[in-house]
Design an enzyme around this catalytic site. Structure first.
Site, PDB file in Angstrom:
ATOM      1  N   ASP A  12       0.854  -1.191   0.000  1.00 15.66           N
ATOM      2  CA  ASP A  12       0.000   0.000   0.000  1.00 15.66           C
ATOM      3  C   ASP A  12       0.888   1.238   0.000  1.00 15.66           C
ATOM      4  O   ASP A  12       1.726   1.395   0.888  1.00 15.66           O
ATOM      5  CB  ASP A  12      -0.856  -0.044   1.282  1.00 15.66           C
ATOM      6  N   ASP A  36      -3.216   2.314  -5.925  1.00 17.88           N
ATOM      7  CA  ASP A  36      -2.009   2.326  -5.088  1.00 17.88           C
ATOM      8  C   ASP A  36      -1.948   1.145  -4.115  1.00 17.88           C
ATOM      9  O   ASP A  36      -1.285   1.223  -3.084  1.00 17.88           O
ATOM     10  CB  ASP A  36      -1.897   3.648  -4.316  1.00 17.88           C
ATOM     11  N   GLU A  37      -2.620   0.074  -4.449  1.00 14.09           N
ATOM     12  CA  GLU A  37      -2.622  -1.081  -3.546  1.00 14.09           C
ATOM     13  C   GLU A  37      -2.601  -2.383  -4.327  1.00 14.09           C
ATOM     14  O   GLU A  37      -3.248  -2.496  -5.360  1.00 14.09           O
ATOM     15  CB  GLU A  37      -3.924  -1.102  -2.737  1.00 14.09           C
TER      16      GLU A  37
END
Length: 441
Positions: free
Chosen positions: A9, A105-106
């Site tokens: 993350d 973003d993960e």
DNA sequence: TCTGGGGTCCTAGGACCC
DNA sequence: TCTGGGGTCCTAGGACCC
């Protein structure tokens, strides 16, 4: 073989990408906004420096400025973030093919190990070399080295996705936390708030609170039957959560199916009941959706349109047309869907959406309108009509897309859109003038 | 001075067909 | 004679995620 899950993350993602790209922003409190519009918008990300002032993602601009007057606002650039995402996913692919893209973003990653459990040493041997923690450290180093030192991530390692995600959230920024087993998971669960876990939002938390459940220790004491009675099938999920159990699989990117829906919504910077203004906006949103469908070679047949009504200033009563809360608590509005013949033409989508809107709108002032197309299917020869008019239209749309792909969205557009409300669009590096050329249809 | 924008999944009821 | 059951599609609504 046993599996270990990593959750990766990124920290203050959009803000750190901006800081990486522009040295003048480094070390400074910055906030990434949705565009040049500063009214009625919220921060898409806040840099670590801004977070020290209490600024958070999702906060309104004025609120952020109040907490941190020196905050530098940067207009977000989704292409830049997508590009960075592709680069970090390429790094992750080197470590496991079982890579699930969870958001921009993960990501989750599953790694097979030879050990039966993540034992206390955490030095679980991989089939080839190294241990999980070493791998995670290497990933972090490679991201810094190959993408940029300002791009940091937190990595959570555990025996399932839920706990890996929780582990990743425990230390930010740049953290690395392992939850090796269920026993440890339960200990950690007993120290956190109910809504700190992925899957419990404000509503569920509230309902749990109303049942006298305020933490995971209490949740674990509730019999499964009671949870099922209150939450239906989600009761089982809650029961499992409290015990650190999660059976959801890592779904690799190549096994993830097509998108299920494509939509756009827009909050207008003023309240309006001007039918023409709303119509133009909806048409523009429909064109954007149509273009994305065509880019993916998809057709959709369910069109959903909804709006939010203007807030009543200092309103102490419940607005009369409340039909269910859309999005954030406190907003009211309405929405409805309809089914049409499969299409990816913005004009068809607009016609359906407008029809729906006129049915649900009672001429009150609105602040937001949105639409989405679902029930998607791929283009097939059967879909492509042989009627001369339709094929002419298809050709026209193809040309329109080619030009807009090259020169930017809305370089060419339908004549009716020329007077429409301004929606954020990419600045066109090829055209000096902001004025678009009309393609009259 | 008053909350963006992109998605996902689940449930339930009704219509309709065979 | 007036009615069973399975399956599918459609729509509304609720909740969650980043």
């Amino acid at each position: 073989m046993n599996k270990v899950i990593l959750h990766i993350d990124f920290n203050s993602y959009f803000a750190s990408v901006e800081q990486q790209a522009n040295p003048r922003l480094r070390g400074k409190p910055i906030g990434v906004t949705g565009g040049d519009r500063l009214k009625r918008t919220v921060l898409g990300a806040a840099s670590i420096e801004a977070k020290k002032f209490g600024v958070k993602t999702g906060m309104q601009i004025w609120e952020a400025k109040k907490l941190c007057p020196q905050i530098i606002l940067v207009a977000g650039d989704s292409d830049k973030y997508m590009e960075t995402t592709k680069r970090f996913l390429n790094i992750l692919k080197d470590y496991s093919p079982y890579l699930e893209v969870f958001s921009i973003d993960e990501a989750f990653m599953e790694i097979e190990t030879t050990r039966k459990s993540l034992d206390s040493s955490y030095l679980t041997l991989l089939p080839k070399e190294g241990c999980i923690v070493t791998i995670a450290q290497e990933i972090k180093q490679r991201i810094k080295g190959e993408i940029g030192e300002y791009i940091t991530c937190s990595i959570g390692i555990s025996y399932n996705k839920l706990m890996a995600k929780l582990a990743g959230s425990l230390k930010k920024p740049d953290g690395l936390v392992v939850i090796p087993d269920q026993q440890t998971a339960i200990k950690i669960l007993d120290t956190i708030e109910l809504d700190e876990i992925c899957g419990i939002g404000p509503r569920i938390k509230n309902r749990l609170n109303n049942l006298g459940i305020f933490n995971f220790t209490q949740l674990r004491q509730v019999p499964l039957e009671s949870l099922l009675a209150s939450f239906k099938s989600y009761g089982q999920t809650l029961y499992n959560m409290a015990r650190g159990i999660d059976h959801s699989p890592v779904i690799p990117f190549y096994e993830k199916g097509q998108v299920k829906s494509i939509g756009h919504r827009h909050t207008i910077d003023h309240d309006t009941c001007d039918q023409e203004e709303i119509k133009q906006l909806l048409l523009k949103l429909s064109e954007m959706v149509g273009r994305r469908l065509r880019a993916k070679k998809l057709l959709g047949k369910t069109v959903h349109c909804w709006y939010r009504q203007a807030l009543h200033p200092r309103c102490s009563f419940t607005p009369t047309s409340e039909v269910g809360v859309i999005g954030h608590v406190g907003f009211s509005g309405d929405g409805m869907q309809t089914t049409i013949l499969p299409t990816n033409d913005g004009l068809d989508i607009f016609k359906a959406a407008w029809k729906v809107f006129l049915q649900i709108w009672n001429k009150e002032k609105i602040r937001m309108i949105g639409l989405s197309v679902s029930n998607l299917q791929g283009e097939t020869p059967q879909n492509l009509s042989l009627l001369p008019e339709t094929s002419k239209r298809d050709t026209m749309l193809r040309v329109l897309d080619e030009i807009n792909d090259k020169y930017g969205e809305f370089t060419l557009q339908r004549g009716v859109l020329l007077t429409s409300a301004k929606i954020k669009r990419k600045p066109n590096p090829f055209l000096r003038s902001e004025g678009s050329q009309a393609l009259l249809i």
